[in-house]
Scaffold this motif. Structure first.
Motif, PDB file in Angstrom:
ATOM      1  N   VAL A 179      -5.722   1.413  -7.816  1.00 14.07           N
ATOM      2  CA  VAL A 179      -4.613   0.140  -7.967  1.00 14.07           C
ATOM      3  C   VAL A 179      -5.165  -0.917  -7.434  1.00 14.07           C
ATOM      4  CG1 VAL A 179      -2.948   2.130  -7.453  1.00 14.07           C
ATOM      5  CG2 VAL A 179      -3.899   0.729  -5.338  1.00 14.07           C
ATOM      6  N   ASP A 180      -4.299  -2.246  -7.572  1.00 15.16           N
ATOM      7  CA  ASP A 180      -4.687  -3.502  -7.214  1.00 15.16           C
ATOM      8  C   ASP A 180      -4.027  -3.852  -5.853  1.00 15.16           C
ATOM      9  OD1 ASP A 180      -6.607  -3.706  -9.357  1.00 15.16           O
ATOM     10  OD2 ASP A 180      -5.002  -4.428 -10.812  1.00 15.16           O
ATOM     11  N   ILE A 181      -3.060  -3.434  -5.565  1.00 20.65           N
ATOM     12  CA  ILE A 181      -2.303  -3.413  -4.421  1.00 20.65           C
ATOM     13  C   ILE A 181      -3.188  -3.159  -2.942  1.00 20.65           C
ATOM     14  CG2 ILE A 181      -0.139  -3.753  -5.400  1.00 20.65           C
ATOM     15  CD1 ILE A 181       0.414  -1.115  -4.211  1.00 20.65           C
ATOM     16  N   PRO A 182      -2.704  -3.807  -2.005  1.00 14.77           N
ATOM     17  CA  PRO A 182      -3.369  -3.577  -0.796  1.00 14.77           C
ATOM     18  C   PRO A 182      -3.216  -1.708  -0.178  1.00 14.77           C
ATOM     19  CG  PRO A 182      -2.510  -5.651  -0.379  1.00 14.77           C
ATOM     20  CD  PRO A 182      -2.058  -5.139  -1.555  1.00 14.77           C
ATOM     21  N   VAL A 183      -4.310  -1.409  -0.011  1.00 19.19           N
ATOM     22  CA  VAL A 183      -4.097   0.050   0.333  1.00 19.19           C
ATOM     23  C   VAL A 183      -4.333   0.204   2.049  1.00 19.19           C
ATOM     24  CG1 VAL A 183      -5.155   2.548   0.280  1.00 19.19           C
ATOM     25  CG2 VAL A 183      -5.082   1.086  -1.887  1.00 19.19           C
ATOM     26  N   VAL A 196     -13.111   0.174  11.141  1.00 20.52           N
ATOM     27  CA  VAL A 196     -14.269  -0.306  10.361  1.00 20.52           C
ATOM     28  C   VAL A 196     -14.271   0.862   9.230  1.00 20.52           C
ATOM     29  CG1 VAL A 196     -16.484  -0.767  10.413  1.00 20.52           C
ATOM     30  CG2 VAL A 196     -15.131  -1.519  12.334  1.00 20.52           C
ATOM     31  N   ALA A 197     -14.384   2.217   9.562  1.00 26.26           N
ATOM     32  CA  ALA A 197     -14.503   2.816   8.244  1.00 26.26           C
ATOM     33  C   ALA A 197     -13.690   2.707   7.124  1.00 26.26           C
ATOM     34  CB  ALA A 197     -14.419   4.474   8.965  1.00 26.26           C
ATOM     35  N   ALA A 198     -12.273   2.642   7.664  1.00 25.19           N
ATOM     36  CA  ALA A 198     -11.249   2.423   6.707  1.00 25.19           C
ATOM     37  C   ALA A 198     -11.350   1.115   5.830  1.00 25.19           C
ATOM     38  CB  ALA A 198      -9.914   2.312   7.062  1.00 25.19           C
ATOM     39  N   LEU A 199     -11.813  -0.064   6.517  1.00 22.46           N
ATOM     40  CA  LEU A 199     -12.186  -1.257   5.912  1.00 22.46           C
ATOM     41  C   LEU A 199     -13.408  -0.918   4.711  1.00 22.46           C
ATOM     42  CD1 LEU A 199     -11.676  -3.933   8.689  1.00 22.46           C
ATOM     43  CD2 LEU A 199     -10.259  -3.256   6.681  1.00 22.46           C
ATOM     44  N   ALA A 200     -14.378  -0.186   5.220  1.00 24.71           N
ATOM     45  CA  ALA A 200     -15.753   0.229   4.268  1.00 24.71           C
ATOM     46  C   ALA A 200     -15.076   0.967   3.268  1.00 24.71           C
ATOM     47  CB  ALA A 200     -16.699   0.971   5.228  1.00 24.71           C
ATOM     48  N   TYR A 201     -14.222   1.822   3.176  1.00 26.82           N
ATOM     49  CA  TYR A 201     -13.600   2.478   2.021  1.00 26.82           C
ATOM     50  C   TYR A 201     -13.068   1.592   1.126  1.00 26.82           C
ATOM     51  CZ  TYR A 201     -14.939   7.126   3.531  1.00 26.82           C
ATOM     52  OH  TYR A 201     -15.548   8.322   3.952  1.00 26.82           O
ATOM     53  N   GLY A 202     -12.649   0.346   1.412  1.00 32.20           N
ATOM     54  CA  GLY A 202     -11.869  -0.512   0.754  1.00 32.20           C
ATOM     55  C   GLY A 202     -10.367  -0.641   1.070  1.00 32.20           C
ATOM     56  N   ALA A 203     -10.179  -0.084   2.196  1.00 30.21           N
ATOM     57  CA  ALA A 203      -8.549  -0.310   2.590  1.00 30.21           C
ATOM     58  C   ALA A 203      -8.284  -1.436   3.287  1.00 30.21           C
ATOM     59  CB  ALA A 203      -8.191   0.839   3.720  1.00 30.21           C
ATOM     60  N   ALA A 204      -7.154  -1.934   3.453  1.00 22.32           N
ATOM     61  CA  ALA A 204      -6.696  -3.107   3.996  1.00 22.32           C
ATOM     62  C   ALA A 204      -6.427  -3.141   5.361  1.00 22.32           C
ATOM     63  CB  ALA A 204      -5.878  -4.136   3.088  1.00 22.32           C
TER      64      ALA A 204
END
Length: 373
Positions: A179-183, A196-204
């Motif tokens: 998806v293109d929306i923030p996760v 930090v781990a969540a941000l590394a996975y691409g989460a916002a």
């Protein structure tokens, strides 16, 4: 009235652009941290405290009637000027009236535990209210994104309450790629390392329930909080015995008895719970039946499972409101086994952001004075 002044530790972390994510701008908050809308837990006090600390607090609206919901929103506004959200049940028979209330009150975020109908999303978005459903599967995230949701909370199997089978570490990157929306990642988060781990996975950002439940800003009884703090990482169970749908709860003697009881005894208990819930709330039987029909359709449940679901509100209330951990149930994430203290929301969020900055410093090979090692 506390309007949410920032702390030194949290402000220092702003030097990292990575900690100022898409949801900070979208929600109008300082930090990419969301407090989830936990039934009988996420009341006005917790929501306001989270908002003042720089996160997004979400009020649990599904366990309130319409008048109580309006009162709770007004109470939050007495204690904060910061943005906050309200969690709704998309399958509630009065969902349209609740949406109207959020629009009138100019609530920043409408959160949904189930995918809201496209028409509800459209009404909210047209009025400037952000729509953030919670999902546990990629296909559900794709569906709500296609319908116009502004962001999505994605909960892995480690999370509390109703949960799926896919771990957060696998589900989050899968949804981020779809998806293109923030996760917003949920399930297993409690500190700056996890952020930090969540941000590394691409989460916002991250959404946390159990970690916020275990703060001094909730109204949960000390006895119930003690039960959470004493549980280990193996002290939870995923069971369908409560309402026919898998959900993660603290393992207690009550849950063990419930799992050992047969289907007929569970149905009888559910019928009694439904009657008690009706007496307590004044909800007409016609409304309960209508909600049951909606739940049956939206979750593809059998009528037996719908009757079992009548257990949940009263058993959660017994523990979370009445403090009877011996007679009720306590939804929880596995992360409860890693938590051993009760900070305020401000202390918790400051600590998470400060630790996230330290982790980023270490990853970049920088010491506390900013020099590269």
């Amino acid at each position: 009235m506390n309007t949410g002044a920032g702390s030194t530790a949290a402000d220092a972390a702003r030097t990292y652009p990575a900690l100022r994510t898409r949801i900070c701008e979208l929600f109008g908050v300082r930090h990419p941290i969301v407090q989830t809308g936990m039934g009988f837990v996420s009341g006005p006090r917790l929501v306001a405290a989270t908002a003042n600390a720089g996160g997004l607090g979400i009020l649990a609206g599904a366990t309130l009637d319409l008048a109580e919901l309006a009162t709770a929103i007004a109470e939050i506004r007495q204690h904060t000027t910061q943005p906050f959200g309200v969690n709704l049940r998309a399958d509630a028979t009065d969902a349209g009236q609740r949406v109207d209330l959020l629009i009138r009150e100019q609530v920043r975020v409408a959160s949904f535990a189930l995918a809201p109908r496209p028409d509800l999303i459209a009404r909210l978005k047209e009025a400037g209210v952000l729509v953030v459903p919670s999902v546990g599967a990629r296909r559900h995230a794709e569906k709500v994104a296609g319908w116009g949701a502004d962001a999505v909370i994605v909960q892995g199997s480690e999370g509390g309450g109703h949960t799926g089978a896919v771990p957060t570490t696998l589900l989050v990157p899968q949804v981020v790629d779809a998806v293109d929306i923030p996760v917003i990642a949920a399930g297993g988060f409690f500190d700056g390392r996890g952020l930090v781990a969540a941000l590394a996975y691409g989460a916002a950002g991250v959404a946390m329930g159990t970690r916020f439940l275990l703060t001094r800003d909730t109204t949960i009884s000390p006895e119930v909080q003690r039960r959470y703090l004493e549980a280990g990482v193996d002290g939870t169970v995923v069971t369908s015995a409560l309402d026919g749908v898998p959900q993660r709860l603290l393992r207690t003697e009550f849950i063990d008895r419930l799992e050992r009881s047969g289907p007929l005894r569970r149905l009888a208990r559910s019928a009694r719970s439904a009657a008690r819930f009706r007496r307590l709330t004044g909800t007409p039987w016609s409304r309960l039946l209508a909600d049951g029909r909606a739940m049956r359709h939206s979750r593809e449940l059998t009528w037996g499972q719908v009757l079992l679901a009548a257990n949940t509100p009263m058993l959660l209330k017994a523990a979370m409101v009445d403090g009877r951990a011996d007679l009720g149930v306590m939804a929880t994430g596995q992360v409860t086994g890693l938590i051993d203290d009760l900070p305020s929301c401000a202390e918790l969020i400051d600590r998470i952001i400060a630790q996230a900055q330290t982790v980023l410093d270490d990853l970049q090979g920088r010491g506390p004075d900013g020099d590269r090692r």
